[in-house]
Scaffold this active site. Structure first.
Site, PDB file in Angstrom:
ATOM      1  N   ALA A 192      -7.499   6.096 -15.632  1.00 57.46           N
ATOM      2  CA  ALA A 192      -8.907   5.949 -16.050  1.00 57.46           C
ATOM      3  C   ALA A 192      -9.047   5.249 -17.396  1.00 57.46           C
ATOM      4  O   ALA A 192     -10.134   5.210 -17.960  1.00 57.46           O
ATOM      5  CB  ALA A 192      -9.576   7.322 -16.092  1.00 57.46           C
TER       6      ALA A 192
ATOM      7  N   ASN B 205      -6.696   6.960  -8.490  1.00 61.04           N
ATOM      8  CA  ASN B 205      -7.021   5.552  -8.733  1.00 61.04           C
ATOM      9  C   ASN B 205      -5.845   4.759  -9.303  1.00 61.04           C
ATOM     10  O   ASN B 205      -5.769   3.543  -9.105  1.00 61.04           O
ATOM     11  CB  ASN B 205      -8.219   5.480  -9.688  1.00 61.04           C
ATOM     12  CG  ASN B 205      -8.395   4.103 -10.278  1.00 61.04           C
ATOM     13  OD1 ASN B 205      -8.967   3.207  -9.654  1.00 61.04           O
ATOM     14  ND2 ASN B 205      -7.880   3.902 -11.497  1.00 61.04           N
TER      15      ASN B 205
ATOM     16  N   SER C  33      -7.176  -0.183  -0.508  1.00 70.97           N
ATOM     17  CA  SER C  33      -7.488  -1.595  -0.775  1.00 70.97           C
ATOM     18  C   SER C  33      -7.749  -2.327   0.536  1.00 70.97           C
ATOM     19  O   SER C  33      -7.237  -1.941   1.597  1.00 70.97           O
ATOM     20  CB  SER C  33      -6.300  -2.263  -1.480  1.00 70.97           C
ATOM     21  OG  SER C  33      -6.509  -3.652  -1.583  1.00 70.97           O
TER      22      SER C  33
ATOM     23  N   TYR D 142       2.538  -3.755  -1.989  1.00 72.26           N
ATOM     24  CA  TYR D 142       1.216  -3.213  -2.353  1.00 72.26           C
ATOM     25  C   TYR D 142       0.432  -2.827  -1.091  1.00 72.26           C
ATOM     26  O   TYR D 142      -0.153  -1.733  -1.027  1.00 72.26           O
ATOM     27  CB  TYR D 142       0.465  -4.288  -3.144  1.00 72.26           C
ATOM     28  CG  TYR D 142      -0.906  -3.887  -3.626  1.00 72.26           C
ATOM     29  CD1 TYR D 142      -1.060  -3.081  -4.749  1.00 72.26           C
ATOM     30  CD2 TYR D 142      -2.052  -4.325  -2.972  1.00 72.26           C
ATOM     31  CE1 TYR D 142      -2.328  -2.728  -5.205  1.00 72.26           C
ATOM     32  CE2 TYR D 142      -3.316  -3.983  -3.412  1.00 72.26           C
ATOM     33  CZ  TYR D 142      -3.448  -3.185  -4.534  1.00 72.26           C
ATOM     34  OH  TYR D 142      -4.696  -2.833  -4.970  1.00 72.26           O
TER      35      TYR D 142
ATOM     36  N   LYS E 194      -0.971   0.845   0.047  1.00 71.42           N
ATOM     37  CA  LYS E 194      -2.403   1.084   0.238  1.00 71.42           C
ATOM     38  C   LYS E 194      -2.722   1.504   1.676  1.00 71.42           C
ATOM     39  O   LYS E 194      -3.663   2.257   1.918  1.00 71.42           O
ATOM     40  CB  LYS E 194      -3.203  -0.162  -0.158  1.00 71.42           C
ATOM     41  CG  LYS E 194      -3.118  -0.467  -1.650  1.00 71.42           C
ATOM     42  CD  LYS E 194      -3.716   0.670  -2.477  1.00 71.42           C
ATOM     43  CE  LYS E 194      -3.688   0.411  -3.956  1.00 71.42           C
ATOM     44  NZ  LYS E 194      -4.285   1.490  -4.738  1.00 71.42           N
TER      45      LYS E 194
END
Ligand code: NAP
Length: 248
Positions: free
Chosen positions: A14, A91, A143, A156, A160
């Site tokens: 964050a 996140n 994603s 990646y 995801k």
């Protein structure tokens, strides 16, 4: 009227970008927010300061989400500070792009460990607490690449896509205790992560977006607040694509 008054939230990663926007928005809706960061201590402190300046409650907590001991220590701190946890937002994420044939094992492991194993570690500890509370909201950032794949992002995209399987399985396991588990799949969002792309690549991506604009971290924060609130109480195991229609 604030939608999340009295709620507590932990947002991983964050300190910057999407996670920062989610932390600010959750706090604006009345939630007390634990602002996780890994390396960007000063930026996390700024997020906390911004929340406090607006009259909200927040504190920063360092942890590498890929490290089980680090995640356990973070949860100890958060649960001690808040006495419980209502909302987890997974996140934190990284990229390390390259074509499959040249991708190093270390490159694959680092991305999957941060993006997918990190989400699993946090989700497990949050779920243990939420099961006792018989309520909770778990939101993980997947994603567009996890749904559609992306050349140069095998590691990646795998991480995801894994988040989607993790989300759906956890939704089935935790639903009977009032815990919802959902994912958000952002399209192309303007953050540090995407700032490295060339103008040519950015233009090509923009051409694929029906709404004809690049997304903002606030676009994703709005979806997260929706999934965290009462309006989404009958939604679980879903993947909400927020990408201006990208991939249609
Ligand atoms: P970003 O601007 O690069 O920020 C990444 C954040 O993750 C930072 O706060 C960073 O913290 C944190 N982080 C990285 N590794 C960590 C670790 N091991 N432990 C804890 N925190 C860690 O990225 P972003 O664009 O906001 O992306 C946020 C999420 O959205 C990621 O999961 C990303 O995959 C996903 N996403 C982004 C886009 C996009 O277009 N931007 C699209 C789809 C999905 P420190 O700086 O403190 O290390």
């Amino acid at each position: 009227m604030q939608k999340l008054s009295g709620k507590t939230a932990l947002v991983t990663g964050a300190s910057r970008g999407i996670g920062r926007a989610i932390a600010l928005r959750l706090a604006a809706e009345g939630a007390s927010v634990a602002v996780n960061y890994n390396g960007s201590e000063a930026k996390a402190a700024e997020v906390v300061e911004q929340i406090r300046a607006a009259g909200g409650t927040a504190f920063a907590v360092q942890a590498d989400v890929a490290d089980a001991a680090s995640v356990a220590a973070m949860f100890d701190t958060v649960l001690k500070e808040f006495g419980g946890l209502d909302i987890l937002v997974n996140n934190a994420g990284i990229t390390s792009d390259g074509l499959l044939i040249g991708m190093k094992e270390e490159q694959f492991d680092r991305v999957v460990d941060t993006n997918l194993k990190g989400a699993y570690l946090c989700m497990q500890l949050a779920a243990k607490r939420m099961l006792r509370q018989r309520s909770g909201r778990i939101i993980s950032i997947s994603s567009y690449s996890g749904i559609h794949g992306n050349a140069g992002q095998a590691n990646y995209s795998a991480s995801k896509a894994g988040i989607i399987g993790l989300t759906k399985s956890a939704a089935r396991e935790l639903g009977s205790r009032g815990i919802t588990v959902n994912a958000i799949a952002p399209g192309y969002i303007d953050t540090d992560m995407t700032s490295v792309l060339s103008d040519k690549v950015k233009e090509a991506i923009l051409a694929e977006i029906p709404l004809k604009r690049i997304g903002t971290p606030e676009d994703i924060a709005a979806a997260a607040v929706f999934l965290a609130g009462d309006d989404a109480s009958y939604i679980t195991g879903q993947v909400l694509e927020v990408g201006g229609g990208m991939g249609l």
